[in-house]
Write an enzyme that holds these catalytic residues in place. Structure first.
Site, PDB file in Angstrom:
ATOM      1  N   GLY A 231      10.403  -6.907   5.694  1.00  0.00           N
ATOM      2  CA  GLY A 231      10.539  -5.489   6.350  1.00  0.00           C
ATOM      3  C   GLY A 231       9.908  -5.614   7.901  1.00  0.00           C
ATOM      4  O   GLY A 231       9.691  -6.637   8.354  1.00  0.00           O
TER       5      GLY A 231
ATOM      6  N   GLY B 106       6.428  -7.676   7.521  1.00  0.00           N
ATOM      7  CA  GLY B 106       6.991  -8.910   6.967  1.00  0.00           C
ATOM      8  C   GLY B 106       7.440  -9.828   7.845  1.00  0.00           C
ATOM      9  O   GLY B 106       7.168 -11.001   8.208  1.00  0.00           O
TER      10      GLY B 106
ATOM     11  N   GLY C  33       0.519  -2.731  12.464  1.00  0.00           N
ATOM     12  CA  GLY C  33       1.900  -2.312  12.430  1.00  0.00           C
ATOM     13  C   GLY C  33       2.755  -2.953  13.223  1.00  0.00           C
ATOM     14  O   GLY C  33       2.718  -4.210  13.179  1.00  0.00           O
TER      15      GLY C  33
ATOM     16  N   LYS D 235      -9.003  -2.026   3.054  1.00  0.00           N
ATOM     17  CA  LYS D 235      -7.581  -1.684   3.513  1.00  0.00           C
ATOM     18  C   LYS D 235      -7.280  -0.026   3.104  1.00  0.00           C
ATOM     19  O   LYS D 235      -7.029   0.868   3.979  1.00  0.00           O
ATOM     20  CB  LYS D 235      -6.373  -2.507   3.399  1.00  0.00           C
ATOM     21  CG  LYS D 235      -5.206  -1.741   4.041  1.00  0.00           C
ATOM     22  CD  LYS D 235      -5.353  -1.630   5.476  1.00  0.00           C
ATOM     23  CE  LYS D 235      -3.804  -1.679   6.134  1.00  0.00           C
ATOM     24  NZ  LYS D 235      -2.781  -0.737   5.658  1.00  0.00           N
TER      25      LYS D 235
ATOM     26  N   ASN E 165      -7.189   3.340   5.581  1.00  0.00           N
ATOM     27  CA  ASN E 165      -6.085   4.047   5.965  1.00  0.00           C
ATOM     28  C   ASN E 165      -6.594   5.586   5.645  1.00  0.00           C
ATOM     29  O   ASN E 165      -6.125   6.326   6.136  1.00  0.00           O
ATOM     30  CB  ASN E 165      -5.056   3.852   4.780  1.00  0.00           C
ATOM     31  CG  ASN E 165      -4.382   2.635   5.289  1.00  0.00           C
ATOM     32  OD1 ASN E 165      -4.662   1.802   6.138  1.00  0.00           O
ATOM     33  ND2 ASN E 165      -2.998   2.791   4.938  1.00  0.00           N
TER      34      ASN E 165
ATOM     35  N   GLU F 147      -7.970   6.336   8.887  1.00  0.00           N
ATOM     36  CA  GLU F 147      -7.011   6.646   9.555  1.00  0.00           C
ATOM     37  C   GLU F 147      -6.271   8.076   9.506  1.00  0.00           C
ATOM     38  O   GLU F 147      -5.856   8.938  10.508  1.00  0.00           O
ATOM     39  CB  GLU F 147      -6.017   5.661   9.194  1.00  0.00           C
ATOM     40  CG  GLU F 147      -4.741   5.638  10.041  1.00  0.00           C
ATOM     41  CD  GLU F 147      -3.459   4.806   9.745  1.00  0.00           C
ATOM     42  OE1 GLU F 147      -2.405   4.963   9.229  1.00  0.00           O
ATOM     43  OE2 GLU F 147      -3.893   3.476   9.857  1.00  0.00           O
ATOM     44  N   TYR F 148      -6.085   8.470   8.216  1.00  0.00           N
ATOM     45  CA  TYR F 148      -5.803  10.076   8.096  1.00  0.00           C
ATOM     46  C   TYR F 148      -6.598  10.836   8.782  1.00  0.00           C
ATOM     47  O   TYR F 148      -5.928  11.915   9.692  1.00  0.00           O
ATOM     48  CB  TYR F 148      -5.398  10.151   6.415  1.00  0.00           C
ATOM     49  CG  TYR F 148      -4.436   9.898   5.845  1.00  0.00           C
ATOM     50  CD1 TYR F 148      -3.692   8.351   6.050  1.00  0.00           C
ATOM     51  CD2 TYR F 148      -3.648  10.559   4.690  1.00  0.00           C
ATOM     52  CE1 TYR F 148      -2.818   8.102   5.280  1.00  0.00           C
ATOM     53  CE2 TYR F 148      -2.749  10.212   4.079  1.00  0.00           C
ATOM     54  CZ  TYR F 148      -2.235   9.061   4.347  1.00  0.00           C
ATOM     55  OH  TYR F 148      -0.988   8.340   3.539  1.00  0.00           O
TER      56      TYR F 148
END
Length: 304
Positions: free
Chosen positions: A9, A12, A125, A175, A179, A182-183
């Site tokens: 994706g 990856g 990202g 991780k 996240n 991050e939110y």
């Protein structure tokens, strides 16, 4: 050096590219074989594999297989298939988003087969290819040591931007919390800029403010950098739907806070606001509107 990447994706595929450009021979597999073939045709040091068996057959032990597949069934199936193909001492890395308790279980299952397991939380990202990926890894010291040469190529620098956090599961745990933070940061930036935009009497240029904040302000960050960049192009965002998906890790973070009894009101509310943006508050709002009508005779939009 040689590594197998399973799952091509956005993350990856770019990780495979960064490894290949770092001089590592990459064997690539994807559930859609055309994706792997296209990557191999455009990237030196990448070889497409028709299936997992073909990938494993081309690698010498101790093999390192790095999964970048969706959490859940896709990862579980791939783990089982690999376990049947690999040799004792080979390493399976799950670098995709995953619940840390699943990663703890995966290590136990792999060890029972004589295999090694490492979990890796990956952040960066679509910019990771150029800038490197922040890597939060968990696993036995000996296992992480086998994967470290690849980690150093993926990270922003050989000694920076990555950390062996602890035993299996710890990488995905760190991780997950990352996240959640991050939110909260995204929600705060969004709300603050909305307040500026809403003060119409001042006619504040939110693009200019966000750009100014990037220099010397205590709220400067990469998220602010990205925000300032897109606001320079469009401050109204009229063509953007007010719908914000939530990843599994935001939910897992909130559930962990409940399990621990550790208060995380900012991260929890940020997750709830994402649910609201997805229309999951619509029925609640309708009920509240009808309650107001019931006790006070207040008008209801759509009421005839």
């Amino acid at each position: 050096m040689q590594i197998g990447i399973l799952g091509l994706g956005k993350m990856g595929a770019n990780m495979a590219r960064r490894l290949a450009r770092g001089g590592i021979s990459v064997l690539a597999w994807n559930r859609s074989s055309a994706v792997a073939t296209a990557l191999a045709e455009t990237e030196a040091n990448v070889t497409a594999c028709a299936d997992m068996a073909a990938m494993v057959a081309q690698m010498a032990s101790p093999r390192v297989l790095w999964l970048m597949l969706p959490a859940g069934a896709a990862t579980e199936v791939a783990m089982q298939q690999l376990a049947d193909l690999l040799s004792p001492g080979d390493v399976v890395v799950n670098g995709a988003n995953a619940f840390y308790k699943d990663s703890q279980r995966h290590e136990t299952e792999m060890l029972a087969r004589g295999l090694r397991f490492m979990d890796a939380g990956v952040s960066g990202g679509v910019w990771g290819l150029a800038n490197g990926y922040a890597l939060m890894v968990g696993g036995a010291v000996e296992t992480v040591a086998l994967v470290t040469p690849y980690i150093k190529v993926l990270a922003p620098g050989p000694e920076t931007g990555w950390l062996h956090c602890g035993p299996a599961g710890s990488g995905h745990f760190v991780k997950m919390v990352h996240n959640g933070i991050e939110y909260g940061m995204m929600q705060a930036l969004g709300e603050g800029l909305s307040l500026l935009q809403g003060k119409t009497e001042f006619n504040i240029d939110v693009a200019a403010v966000s750009e100014m904040w990037r220099h010397g302000s205590v709220v400067r960050s990469w998220l602010l950098d990205l925000t300032a960049e897109f606001l320079q192009q469009d401050t109204t965002l009229e063509n953007i739907a007010p719908f914000v998906p939530d990843s599994g890790e935001g939910r897992w973070t909130v559930l962990e806070s409940v399990e621990q009894g550790t208060p995380t009101p900012v991260m929890t509310l940020a997750l709830m606001m994402r649910f609201a943006s997805q229309g999951r508050n619509d029925y609640t709002d309708k009920l509240i509107a009808m309650m107001r009508k019931g006790f006070g005779g207040h008008g209801v939009k759509g009421d005839v």
